[in-house]
Design a protein around this motif. Structure first.
Motif, PDB file in Angstrom:
ATOM      1  N   MET A   1      -3.356  16.452   0.300  1.00 36.71           N
ATOM      2  CA  MET A   1      -2.194  16.511  -0.595  1.00 36.71           C
ATOM      3  C   MET A   1      -1.041  17.251   0.088  1.00 36.71           C
ATOM      4  N   LEU A   2      -1.347  18.345   0.755  1.00 32.56           N
ATOM      5  CA  LEU A   2      -0.326  19.105   1.469  1.00 32.56           C
ATOM      6  C   LEU A   2       0.316  18.250   2.559  1.00 32.56           C
ATOM      7  N   ARG A   3      -0.487  17.496   3.292  1.00 35.93           N
ATOM      8  CA  ARG A   3       0.033  16.613   4.341  1.00 35.93           C
ATOM      9  C   ARG A   3       0.965  15.557   3.732  1.00 35.93           C
ATOM     10  N   HIS A   4       0.593  15.021   2.594  1.00 40.93           N
ATOM     11  CA  HIS A   4       1.406  14.006   1.925  1.00 40.93           C
ATOM     12  C   HIS A   4       2.742  14.587   1.471  1.00 40.93           C
ATOM     13  N   ILE A   5       2.702  15.790   0.929  1.00 47.27           N
ATOM     14  CA  ILE A   5       3.917  16.468   0.476  1.00 47.27           C
ATOM     15  C   ILE A   5       4.826  16.765   1.660  1.00 47.27           C
ATOM     16  N   ARG A   6       4.248  17.244   2.738  1.00 47.85           N
ATOM     17  CA  ARG A   6       5.048  17.580   3.920  1.00 47.85           C
ATOM     18  C   ARG A   6       5.662  16.348   4.570  1.00 47.85           C
ATOM     19  N   THR A   7       5.044  15.202   4.366  1.00 48.23           N
ATOM     20  CA  THR A   7       5.620  13.962   4.871  1.00 48.23           C
ATOM     21  C   THR A   7       6.967  13.712   4.203  1.00 48.23           C
ATOM     22  N   LEU A   8       7.024  13.885   2.895  1.00 50.13           N
ATOM     23  CA  LEU A   8       8.288  13.688   2.176  1.00 50.13           C
ATOM     24  C   LEU A   8       9.334  14.705   2.615  1.00 50.13           C
ATOM     25  N   ARG A   9       8.929  15.960   2.689  1.00 48.60           N
ATOM     26  CA  ARG A   9       9.879  17.013   3.056  1.00 48.60           C
ATOM     27  C   ARG A   9      10.419  16.815   4.460  1.00 48.60           C
ATOM     28  N   SER A  10       9.563  16.449   5.397  1.00 49.30           N
ATOM     29  CA  SER A  10       9.994  16.227   6.765  1.00 49.30           C
ATOM     30  C   SER A  10      10.993  15.069   6.835  1.00 49.30           C
TER      31      SER A  10
ATOM     32  N   GLU B   1       4.442   0.835   9.177  1.00 48.42           N
ATOM     33  CA  GLU B   1       4.871   0.437  10.517  1.00 48.42           C
ATOM     34  C   GLU B   1       4.065   1.130  11.607  1.00 48.42           C
ATOM     35  N   LEU B   2       3.556   2.321  11.302  1.00 42.64           N
ATOM     36  CA  LEU B   2       2.724   3.050  12.259  1.00 42.64           C
ATOM     37  C   LEU B   2       1.285   2.538  12.273  1.00 42.64           C
ATOM     38  N   GLY B   3       0.985   1.580  11.401  1.00 43.66           N
ATOM     39  CA  GLY B   3      -0.341   0.987  11.386  1.00 43.66           C
ATOM     40  C   GLY B   3      -1.317   1.609  10.416  1.00 43.66           C
ATOM     41  N   TYR B   4      -0.822   2.433   9.494  1.00 46.03           N
ATOM     42  CA  TYR B   4      -1.712   3.005   8.490  1.00 46.03           C
ATOM     43  C   TYR B   4      -2.229   1.892   7.590  1.00 46.03           C
ATOM     44  N   LYS B   5      -3.487   1.967   7.212  1.00 44.35           N
ATOM     45  CA  LYS B   5      -4.078   0.980   6.323  1.00 44.35           C
ATOM     46  C   LYS B   5      -3.384   1.046   4.957  1.00 44.35           C
ATOM     47  N   PRO B   6      -3.271  -0.099   4.283  1.00 44.61           N
ATOM     48  CA  PRO B   6      -2.661  -0.094   2.949  1.00 44.61           C
ATOM     49  C   PRO B   6      -3.326   0.899   2.000  1.00 44.61           C
ATOM     50  N   SER B   7      -4.636   1.053   2.089  1.00 39.07           N
ATOM     51  CA  SER B   7      -5.329   1.999   1.209  1.00 39.07           C
ATOM     52  C   SER B   7      -4.904   3.446   1.498  1.00 39.07           C
ATOM     53  N   THR B   8      -4.626   3.747   2.749  1.00 34.08           N
ATOM     54  CA  THR B   8      -4.165   5.094   3.106  1.00 34.08           C
ATOM     55  C   THR B   8      -2.764   5.325   2.581  1.00 34.08           C
ATOM     56  N   VAL B   9      -1.898   4.333   2.742  1.00 37.00           N
ATOM     57  CA  VAL B   9      -0.535   4.444   2.222  1.00 37.00           C
ATOM     58  C   VAL B   9      -0.576   4.618   0.704  1.00 37.00           C
ATOM     59  N   GLU B  10      -1.454   3.899   0.030  1.00 40.11           N
ATOM     60  CA  GLU B  10      -1.597   4.043  -1.424  1.00 40.11           C
ATOM     61  C   GLU B  10      -2.046   5.455  -1.799  1.00 40.11           C
ATOM     62  N   HIS B  11      -2.898   6.040  -0.981  1.00 37.78           N
ATOM     63  CA  HIS B  11      -3.348   7.414  -1.226  1.00 37.78           C
ATOM     64  C   HIS B  11      -2.153   8.369  -1.155  1.00 37.78           C
ATOM     65  N   TYR B  12      -1.317   8.197  -0.133  1.00 35.01           N
ATOM     66  CA  TYR B  12      -0.090   8.994  -0.025  1.00 35.01           C
ATOM     67  C   TYR B  12       0.781   8.775  -1.262  1.00 35.01           C
ATOM     68  N   GLU B  13       0.940   7.517  -1.665  1.00 31.69           N
ATOM     69  CA  GLU B  13       1.816   7.193  -2.785  1.00 31.69           C
ATOM     70  C   GLU B  13       1.343   7.820  -4.090  1.00 31.69           C
ATOM     71  N   ARG B  14       0.040   7.946  -4.286  1.00 30.87           N
ATOM     72  CA  ARG B  14      -0.472   8.604  -5.490  1.00 30.87           C
ATOM     73  C   ARG B  14      -0.022  10.069  -5.531  1.00 30.87           C
ATOM     74  N   THR B  15      -0.093  10.737  -4.391  1.00 34.49           N
ATOM     75  CA  THR B  15       0.388  12.122  -4.340  1.00 34.49           C
ATOM     76  C   THR B  15       1.883  12.166  -4.585  1.00 34.49           C
ATOM     77  N   TRP B  16       2.609  11.243  -3.958  1.00 29.40           N
ATOM     78  CA  TRP B  16       4.068  11.238  -4.121  1.00 29.40           C
ATOM     79  C   TRP B  16       4.482  10.997  -5.562  1.00 29.40           C
ATOM     80  N   GLN B  17       3.713  10.194  -6.292  1.00 26.12           N
ATOM     81  CA  GLN B  17       4.024   9.980  -7.713  1.00 26.12           C
ATOM     82  C   GLN B  17       3.891  11.296  -8.486  1.00 26.12           C
ATOM     83  N   LYS B  18       2.913  12.099  -8.124  1.00 29.21           N
ATOM     84  CA  LYS B  18       2.747  13.413  -8.766  1.00 29.21           C
ATOM     85  C   LYS B  18       3.914  14.324  -8.416  1.00 29.21           C
ATOM     86  N   VAL B  19       4.351  14.271  -7.160  1.00 30.27           N
ATOM     87  CA  VAL B  19       5.512  15.058  -6.731  1.00 30.27           C
ATOM     88  C   VAL B  19       6.746  14.600  -7.509  1.00 30.27           C
ATOM     89  N   LYS B  20       6.914  13.297  -7.625  1.00 30.97           N
ATOM     90  CA  LYS B  20       8.061  12.752  -8.359  1.00 30.97           C
ATOM     91  C   LYS B  20       8.043  13.240  -9.799  1.00 30.97           C
TER      92      LYS B  20
END
Length: 116
Positions: free
Chosen positions: A74-83, A18-37
């Motif tokens: 990776m740290l930014r992606h993790i902090r996104t979930l925590r925030s 919704e903030l306009g991030y490219k799908p490829s960027t969101v996928e990059h975040y999701e790869r990190t989140w899968q590792k966190v999961k």
């Protein structure tokens, strides 16, 4: 209301899109989140918050003062979930500040800006 890791991942991805991030960027975040999961599943952690973030960063050796560019991402992606888990919002993402126009180009820049 607390959300589990799957709910956090889904909501965060939607918010980034919704903030306009490219799908490829969101996928990059999701790869990190899968590792966190996976890390959470292995430790039977149902909720991801500040304490869990600290444990994860320690386990993965992500120390802020000595991070490579990929580790900073990776740290930014993790902090996104925590925030999102903490207050329901995404963290403030830093953006590169535009540089001031050097003095020797100021006059030309202002003329060009006026022209536009």
């Amino acid at each position: 209301m607390r959300k589990n890791i799957d709910e956090l991942m889904s909501q965060a991805a939607q918010m980034l899109a919704e903030l306009g991030y490219k799908p490829s960027t969101v996928e990059h975040y999701e790869r990190t989140w899968q590792k966190v999961k996976q890390w959470c599943v292995e430790r039977q952690i149902a909720w991801f918050g500040v304490d869990e973030e600290h444990q994860l960063l320690e386990a993965w050796g992500l120390h802020e003062n000595v991070l490579s560019p990929s580790s900073r991402s990776m740290l930014r992606h993790i902090r996104t979930l925590r925030s999102l888990a903490e207050d329901g919002s995404l963290p403030a993402f830093s953006q590169a500040r535009p540089e001031d126009v050097p003095v020797q180009f100021q006059e030309v820049f202002e003329a060009y800006s006026s022209h536009l």
